[in-house]
Design an enzyme around this catalytic site. Sequence first.
Site, PDB file in Angstrom:
ATOM      1  CD  GLN A  94      -1.675 -15.027   8.246  1.00  0.00           C
ATOM      2  OE1 GLN A  94      -1.494 -15.808   9.033  1.00  0.00           O
ATOM      3  NE2 GLN A  94      -2.904 -14.514   7.666  1.00  0.00           N
ATOM      4  CG  HIS A 100      -3.528 -13.017   1.903  1.00  0.00           C
ATOM      5  ND1 HIS A 100      -3.595 -12.653   3.221  1.00  0.00           N
ATOM      6  CD2 HIS A 100      -2.402 -12.833   1.352  1.00  0.00           C
ATOM      7  CE1 HIS A 100      -2.450 -12.464   3.705  1.00  0.00           C
ATOM      8  NE2 HIS A 100      -1.397 -12.743   2.741  1.00  0.00           N
TER       9      HIS A 100
HETATM   10  P1  5GP Z   1       1.280 -11.873   3.917  1.00  0.00           P
HETATM   11  O1  5GP Z   1       2.716 -11.704   4.261  1.00  0.00           O
HETATM   12  O2  5GP Z   1       0.373 -11.543   4.816  1.00  0.00           O
HETATM   13  O3  5GP Z   1       0.961 -13.438   3.222  1.00  0.00           O
HETATM   14  O4  5GP Z   1       1.138 -10.912   2.626  1.00  0.00           O
HETATM   15  C1  5GP Z   1       0.501  -9.848   2.654  1.00  0.00           C
HETATM   16  C2  5GP Z   1       0.756  -9.095   1.300  1.00  0.00           C
HETATM   17  O5  5GP Z   1      -0.369  -7.950   1.340  1.00  0.00           O
HETATM   18  C3  5GP Z   1       1.997  -8.336   1.108  1.00  0.00           C
HETATM   19  O6  5GP Z   1       2.544  -8.856   0.049  1.00  0.00           O
HETATM   20  C4  5GP Z   1       1.746  -6.877   0.915  1.00  0.00           C
HETATM   21  O7  5GP Z   1       2.475  -6.403  -0.035  1.00  0.00           O
HETATM   22  C5  5GP Z   1       0.346  -6.959   0.659  1.00  0.00           C
HETATM   23  N1  5GP Z   1      -0.356  -5.522   1.165  1.00  0.00           N
HETATM   24  C6  5GP Z   1      -0.472  -5.090   2.501  1.00  0.00           C
HETATM   25  N2  5GP Z   1      -0.890  -3.888   2.456  1.00  0.00           N
HETATM   26  C7  5GP Z   1      -1.677  -3.916   1.369  1.00  0.00           C
HETATM   27  C8  5GP Z   1      -2.634  -2.878   0.837  1.00  0.00           C
HETATM   28  O8  5GP Z   1      -3.079  -1.945   1.692  1.00  0.00           O
HETATM   29  N3  5GP Z   1      -2.813  -3.111  -0.480  1.00  0.00           N
HETATM   30  C9  5GP Z   1      -2.676  -4.233  -1.384  1.00  0.00           C
HETATM   31  N4  5GP Z   1      -3.008  -4.157  -2.510  1.00  0.00           N
HETATM   32  N5  5GP Z   1      -1.613  -5.075  -0.784  1.00  0.00           N
HETATM   33  C10 5GP Z   1      -1.331  -4.720   0.331  1.00  0.00           C
END
Ligand code: 5GP
Length: 138
Positions: A94, A100
């Site tokens: 994460q 999300h």
């Molecule tokens: P996690 O690793 O927390 O499950 O996923 C976070 C996701 O958010 C990542 O796949 C990354 O590419 C996406 N992400 C991070 N910053 C932004 C942003 O500013 N805009 C969008 N649309 N996606 C983002």
Amino acid sequence: MAQDCIFCRIAAGEIPSAKVYESETVLAFLDIAPVNAGHALVLPKAHYETLWDLPAELGEDLLRAVKSVADAVKVETGAQGLNLMQNNYEAAGQLVPHVHFHLIPRFDDDGLKLWPQKPYGDEAEMRQLAERIAARAK
Ligand code: 5GP
Ligand code: ZN
């Protein structure tokens, strides 16, 4: 709203996003760095860090959005399949601490593999762990 949270800032309209769904409580937009084009993120507008912080009453809104956006992503990308992923805490990958769901369209020929798997030491180890988890999950 958490001021230092990028997803709260997107939900507040302070940072632009490629929005694909919005309700009173839920927002979905395309991931800026997709696994495959159409990779979408579905999240509560309010800030909760992980799955366990989510109030149960948001579950129905989130699941409805996940199903609806998943269907739309699959149809519009022509995907043959779709992965639903949800990471909790750094150890699980994460990066953004605002809960999300990842909706990742998948294609027969996209070359991606699921994560590696490993066996238990023996069946007793698996059964004992299952008993402990079952007792706590009641
Ligand atoms: P996690 O690793 O927390 O499950 O996923 C976070 C996701 O958010 C990542 O796949 C990354 O590419 C996406 N992400 C991070 N910053 C932004 C942003 O500013 N805009 C969008 N649309 N996606 C983002
Ligand atoms: Zn947030």
